[in-house]
Design a protein around this motif. Structure first.
Motif, PDB file in Angstrom:
ATOM      1  N   VAL A 235       0.836  -1.208   0.000  1.00 24.39           N
ATOM      2  CA  VAL A 235       0.000   0.000   0.000  1.00 24.39           C
ATOM      3  C   VAL A 235       0.869   1.256   0.000  1.00 24.39           C
ATOM      4  O   VAL A 235       0.610   2.213  -0.741  1.00 24.39           O
ATOM      5  CB  VAL A 235      -0.954   0.000   1.207  1.00 24.39           C
ATOM      6  N   LEU A 236       1.912   1.265   0.822  1.00 29.15           N
ATOM      7  CA  LEU A 236       2.785   2.435   0.906  1.00 29.15           C
ATOM      8  C   LEU A 236       3.461   2.721  -0.433  1.00 29.15           C
ATOM      9  O   LEU A 236       3.596   3.877  -0.840  1.00 29.15           O
ATOM     10  CB  LEU A 236       3.830   2.225   2.003  1.00 29.15           C
ATOM     11  N   GLN A 237       3.887   1.667  -1.129  1.00 26.92           N
ATOM     12  CA  GLN A 237       4.522   1.864  -2.428  1.00 26.92           C
ATOM     13  C   GLN A 237       3.503   2.313  -3.474  1.00 26.92           C
ATOM     14  O   GLN A 237       3.815   3.141  -4.335  1.00 26.92           O
ATOM     15  CB  GLN A 237       5.209   0.568  -2.884  1.00 26.92           C
ATOM     16  N   ALA A 238       2.289   1.757  -3.408  1.00 30.93           N
ATOM     17  CA  ALA A 238       1.254   2.149  -4.370  1.00 30.93           C
ATOM     18  C   ALA A 238       0.877   3.619  -4.202  1.00 30.93           C
ATOM     19  O   ALA A 238       0.720   4.351  -5.186  1.00 30.93           O
ATOM     20  CB  ALA A 238       0.025   1.255  -4.202  1.00 30.93           C
ATOM     21  N   LEU A 239       0.730   4.076  -2.956  1.00 35.71           N
ATOM     22  CA  LEU A 239       0.399   5.483  -2.706  1.00 35.71           C
ATOM     23  C   LEU A 239       1.529   6.416  -3.133  1.00 35.71           C
ATOM     24  O   LEU A 239       1.286   7.519  -3.625  1.00 35.71           O
ATOM     25  CB  LEU A 239       0.098   5.688  -1.217  1.00 35.71           C
ATOM     26  N   ALA A 240       2.773   5.966  -2.952  1.00 31.21           N
ATOM     27  CA  ALA A 240       3.924   6.808  -3.302  1.00 31.21           C
ATOM     28  C   ALA A 240       4.030   7.053  -4.797  1.00 31.21           C
ATOM     29  O   ALA A 240       4.767   7.952  -5.227  1.00 31.21           O
ATOM     30  CB  ALA A 240       5.212   6.159  -2.784  1.00 31.21           C
ATOM     31  N   CYS A 241       3.316   6.267  -5.604  1.00 28.86           N
ATOM     32  CA  CYS A 241       3.341   6.446  -7.055  1.00 28.86           C
ATOM     33  C   CYS A 241       2.325   7.479  -7.530  1.00 28.86           C
ATOM     34  O   CYS A 241       2.278   7.791  -8.730  1.00 28.86           O
ATOM     35  CB  CYS A 241       3.083   5.101  -7.752  1.00 28.86           C
ATOM     36  N   ILE A 242       1.495   8.000  -6.630  1.00 29.88           N
ATOM     37  CA  ILE A 242       0.532   9.054  -6.991  1.00 29.88           C
ATOM     38  C   ILE A 242       1.233  10.395  -6.775  1.00 29.88           C
ATOM     39  O   ILE A 242       1.362  10.874  -5.643  1.00 29.88           O
ATOM     40  CB  ILE A 242      -0.744   8.939  -6.139  1.00 29.88           C
ATOM     41  N   LYS A 243       1.685  11.008  -7.842  1.00 27.44           N
ATOM     42  CA  LYS A 243       2.628  12.129  -7.771  1.00 27.44           C
ATOM     43  C   LYS A 243       2.100  13.304  -6.963  1.00 27.44           C
ATOM     44  O   LYS A 243       2.780  13.796  -6.062  1.00 27.44           O
ATOM     45  CB  LYS A 243       2.996  12.580  -9.187  1.00 27.44           C
ATOM     46  N   ASP A 244       0.904  13.805  -7.281  1.00 20.92           N
ATOM     47  CA  ASP A 244       0.390  14.997  -6.587  1.00 20.92           C
ATOM     48  C   ASP A 244       0.224  14.740  -5.096  1.00 20.92           C
ATOM     49  O   ASP A 244       0.538  15.607  -4.266  1.00 20.92           O
ATOM     50  CB  ASP A 244      -0.942  15.431  -7.201  1.00 20.92           C
ATOM     51  N   TYR A 276       4.287   9.348   8.544  1.00 25.48           N
ATOM     52  CA  TYR A 276       4.144   8.947   7.148  1.00 25.48           C
ATOM     53  C   TYR A 276       4.977   9.865   6.250  1.00 25.48           C
ATOM     54  O   TYR A 276       5.605   9.415   5.291  1.00 25.48           O
ATOM     55  CB  TYR A 276       2.667   9.007   6.736  1.00 25.48           C
ATOM     56  N   GLN A 277       5.006  11.156   6.569  1.00 23.33           N
ATOM     57  CA  GLN A 277       5.804  12.083   5.775  1.00 23.33           C
ATOM     58  C   GLN A 277       7.298  11.745   5.869  1.00 23.33           C
ATOM     59  O   GLN A 277       8.016  11.761   4.866  1.00 23.33           O
ATOM     60  CB  GLN A 277       5.574  13.520   6.251  1.00 23.33           C
ATOM     61  N   LYS A 278       7.758  11.409   7.082  1.00 25.54           N
ATOM     62  CA  LYS A 278       9.172  11.043   7.256  1.00 25.54           C
ATOM     63  C   LYS A 278       9.511   9.786   6.449  1.00 25.54           C
ATOM     64  O   LYS A 278      10.564   9.706   5.815  1.00 25.54           O
ATOM     65  CB  LYS A 278       9.472  10.808   8.736  1.00 25.54           C
ATOM     66  N   LEU A 279       8.601   8.809   6.494  1.00 27.04           N
ATOM     67  CA  LEU A 279       8.840   7.576   5.748  1.00 27.04           C
ATOM     68  C   LEU A 279       8.841   7.848   4.250  1.00 27.04           C
ATOM     69  O   LEU A 279       9.689   7.336   3.510  1.00 27.04           O
ATOM     70  CB  LEU A 279       7.765   6.544   6.087  1.00 27.04           C
ATOM     71  N   LEU A 280       7.906   8.663   3.785  1.00 22.21           N
ATOM     72  CA  LEU A 280       7.822   8.976   2.360  1.00 22.21           C
ATOM     73  C   LEU A 280       9.072   9.713   1.897  1.00 22.21           C
ATOM     74  O   LEU A 280       9.563   9.483   0.775  1.00 22.21           O
ATOM     75  CB  LEU A 280       6.575   9.815   2.093  1.00 22.21           C
ATOM     76  N   ALA A 281       9.607  10.592   2.746  1.00 25.34           N
ATOM     77  CA  ALA A 281      10.850  11.297   2.408  1.00 25.34           C
ATOM     78  C   ALA A 281      12.005  10.312   2.286  1.00 25.34           C
ATOM     79  O   ALA A 281      12.844  10.416   1.386  1.00 25.34           O
ATOM     80  CB  ALA A 281      11.150  12.358   3.464  1.00 25.34           C
ATOM     81  N   SER A 282      12.042   9.339   3.191  1.00 28.63           N
ATOM     82  CA  SER A 282      13.086   8.314   3.128  1.00 28.63           C
ATOM     83  C   SER A 282      12.938   7.446   1.891  1.00 28.63           C
ATOM     84  O   SER A 282      13.923   7.100   1.230  1.00 28.63           O
ATOM     85  CB  SER A 282      13.031   7.438   4.392  1.00 28.63           C
ATOM     86  N   MET A 283      11.694   7.108   1.543  1.00 25.37           N
ATOM     87  CA  MET A 283      11.444   6.291   0.356  1.00 25.37           C
ATOM     88  C   MET A 283      11.800   7.041  -0.918  1.00 25.37           C
ATOM     89  O   MET A 283      12.139   6.422  -1.941  1.00 25.37           O
ATOM     90  CB  MET A 283       9.970   5.876   0.304  1.00 25.37           C
ATOM     91  N   SER A 284      11.717   8.371  -0.887  1.00 17.59           N
ATOM     92  CA  SER A 284      11.925   9.182  -2.088  1.00 17.59           C
ATOM     93  C   SER A 284      13.364   9.635  -2.259  1.00 17.59           C
ATOM     94  O   SER A 284      13.682  10.289  -3.256  1.00 17.59           O
ATOM     95  CB  SER A 284      11.006  10.415  -2.048  1.00 17.59           C
TER      96      SER A 284
END
Length: 538
Positions: A235-244, A276-284
């Motif tokens: 789920v986390l990877q799928a959401l990270a692919c939605i750019k906006d 979630y923002q911290k994780l997304l920053a790490s994933m990006s």
């Protein structure tokens, strides 16, 4: 329930060598029962595991004592696990297949506040019971430690927490004698490397330098499996692919700065949205290639949603709903948050929320009753007619088709003042920016519908399902990501995701991330699909 009858320092770090030898001896002497499935007689297609007991050899349920590491059978077999508890007072055991925790003192399934510390136990159990379907991978290209100054060899006490780099295609996995599993988890992994984040990389040749970026093409980061958390990772990877959506969350300031009362909307000592923002920053991060760990995010999430505690398999669609609902709730309690005009419309609802209209027409007086409901996703049934494949449009047609409410389903007509036969049909009043479609593949009896549902990558239109008075201009949707379940039922198996980053498609399988051809995407048996609004029709 949260259990405090065992402390982290009392737990074993991994499965003992003696249990590996026990299994190997049983295999050498052909002592395993045919088709042992850890759940009695297996049904057709059910996963099979060689479960065993240290006392009586074969059993249907293997439980490992977290204090000493012995693997024993449950109550429905010979009850050696509870006998061991009565003799040794070791209270907590883990199901070797589902990873559920049970405390004999509490006499109930439990969760522990130090679950991330059991990572080594889960990894070694997966190896012992040949759980290759959920073993972490490492098949993607890796950075050479000799040519990358930002890398360092892993210390032996930390190496056990890292993934094993996958074997090259066509090679055989290393096993013990006679091809049996060897107790590799009693020794640290060798040759693993990790990004050294303690010092910034040198300006003339760090991992993030322009020279290294040409040698190491960009690839999104994977996520470590913390123990049956593939449903969360997908789920986390799928959401990270939605750019906006990704860009908004990455640029979002801490919610603590926008909440008037610091006590509200907090989970323990943090906001789930902030984690979630911290994780997304790490994933990006583009200058790292090793997988990132969602450990802190998971701790915040299970604090907000306790039903996700423990190591049992969960439904990825259910996790998605809880995650979006929780972040929506937190944002509603903020004031003057960017792009949030009031306390009802949040960036979550602006992105994922649409409106359905349910129209009920009385067949006697033709009175029409309309009801509006917001939705974050649409759960679509698979047509019951037996076919090898269907189109996504078939599932949408089934969802929006008119149905007749009669006999025991008759509603009361407000005009006739009595129960009447009525027709009911759903329409879309307001379209979401992100259209999330959930294919209902899991049956109530635990089985799964594995029919192929053909779906478009571009040009998905739902204009035919709009209400006549809808203000929505015609538009089409483009696919951004999908979630796929591999296995036989909702309580087992494995989740992976496929997502588009720019013009490229990637497969996300926990730590393993690899580029995929577009032709491979449409062959997947999608469980959740995420589309975004695209070009408008003229």
């Amino acid at each position: 329930m949260l259990c405090n009858h065992i402390k982290v320092e009392q737990c074993v770090e991994r499965v003992p060598k003696t249990m590996f030898r026990k299994k190997q001896d049983m295999e050498d002497n052909n002592l395993f029962l045919e088709g042992n499935s850890n759940r009695g007689k297996p049904s057709k297609g059910q996963e099979r595991f060689k479960t065993f007991c240290d006392e009586c050899d074969n059993c249907n349920k293997s439980l490992m004592c977290l204090t000493c590491g012995r693997i024993l059978c449950g109550r429905d077999d010979s009850g050696h696990a509870i006998e061991h508890f009565e003799e040794s007072r070791h209270p907590v055991v883990m199901d070797c297949i589902t990873f559920e925790l049970y405390c004999y003192t509490c006499d109930d399934e439990v969760s522990l506040d130090f679950e991330p510390s059991l990572y080594g136990v889960l990894k070694s159990l997966k190896l012992l019971f040949d759980r290759e379907d959920i073993m972490e991978g490492g098949e993607g290209p890796t950075i050479n430690a000799n040519t990358s100054p930002g890398l360092t060899n892993v210390s032996t006490n930390f190496a056990t927490k890292l993934h094993v780099v996958g074997e090259k295609k066509g090679s055989k996995k290393k096993r013990g004698k006679k091809g049996k599993v060897s107790p590799m988890f009693d020794t640290p992994f060798q040759g693993a490397v990790v990004i050294d984040c303690t010092n910034p990389p040198a300006s003339n040749g760090g991992v993030a330098s322009s020279s290294s970026s040409t040698e190491i093409p960009y690839r999104p980061r994977g996520l470590r499996n913390l123990g049956n958390t593939c449903f969360m990772n997908a789920v986390l990877q799928a959401l990270a692919c939605i750019k906006d959506f990704r860009e908004y969350i990455l640029n979002l300031p801490s919610l603590e700065d926008y909440v008037e009362d610091e006590k509200i909307a907090q989970n323990g000592n943090c906001f789930l949205t902030d984690e979630y923002q911290k994780l997304l920053a790490s994933m990006s991060a583009r200058n790292f290639r090793d997988p990132t760990s969602p450990n802190e995010f998971r701790e915040a999430f299970v604090s907000a949603c306790p039903r996700f505690r423990g190591f049992r398999q969960h439904d990825s669609h259910e996790f998605l709903r809880y995650l979006l609902d929780q972040m929506h709730t937190e944002m509603r309690k903020c004031r003057n948050l960017p792009e949030m005009p009031d306390d009802k419309t949040t960036p979550i609802s602006k992105s994922f929320e649409g409106t359905l209209q349910s129209s009920v027409i009385c067949q006697t007086c033709r009175n029409v009753s309309n009801k509006m409901d917001d939705f974050m996703d649409l759960s679509l049934d698979v047509p019951r007619v037996s076919k090898a494949r269907y189109r996504l449009s078939d599932c949408l047609d089934l969802f929006f088709q008119r149905e007749l409410l009669e006999k025991g389903e008759k509603p009361e007509c407000s005009k006739c003042k009595s129960k009447q036969t009525c027709s009911k049909q759903m329409f879309i009043k307001k379209l979401p920016e992100v259209l999330c479609l959930h294919i209902k593949r899991f049956r109530d009896n635990g089985g799964k519908i594995d029919t192929l549902i053909e779906f478009p990558l571009t040009g998905l239109s739902v204009d035919d399902f709009l209400t006549e008075d809808s203000d929505e201009p015609p538009c089409v949707y483009e696919l951004q990501s999908i979630i796929v379940h591999i296995g036989y039922g909702c309580s087992s198996g494995h989740y992976i995701a496929f997502g588009r980053r720019g013009a490229k498609w990637y497969q996300f399988d926990d730590t393993v991330v690899k580029a995929m051809e577009t032709s491979n995407i449409t062959k997947q048996r999608a469980y959740v699909l995420m589309y975004t609004k695209s070009t408008r029709k003229p």
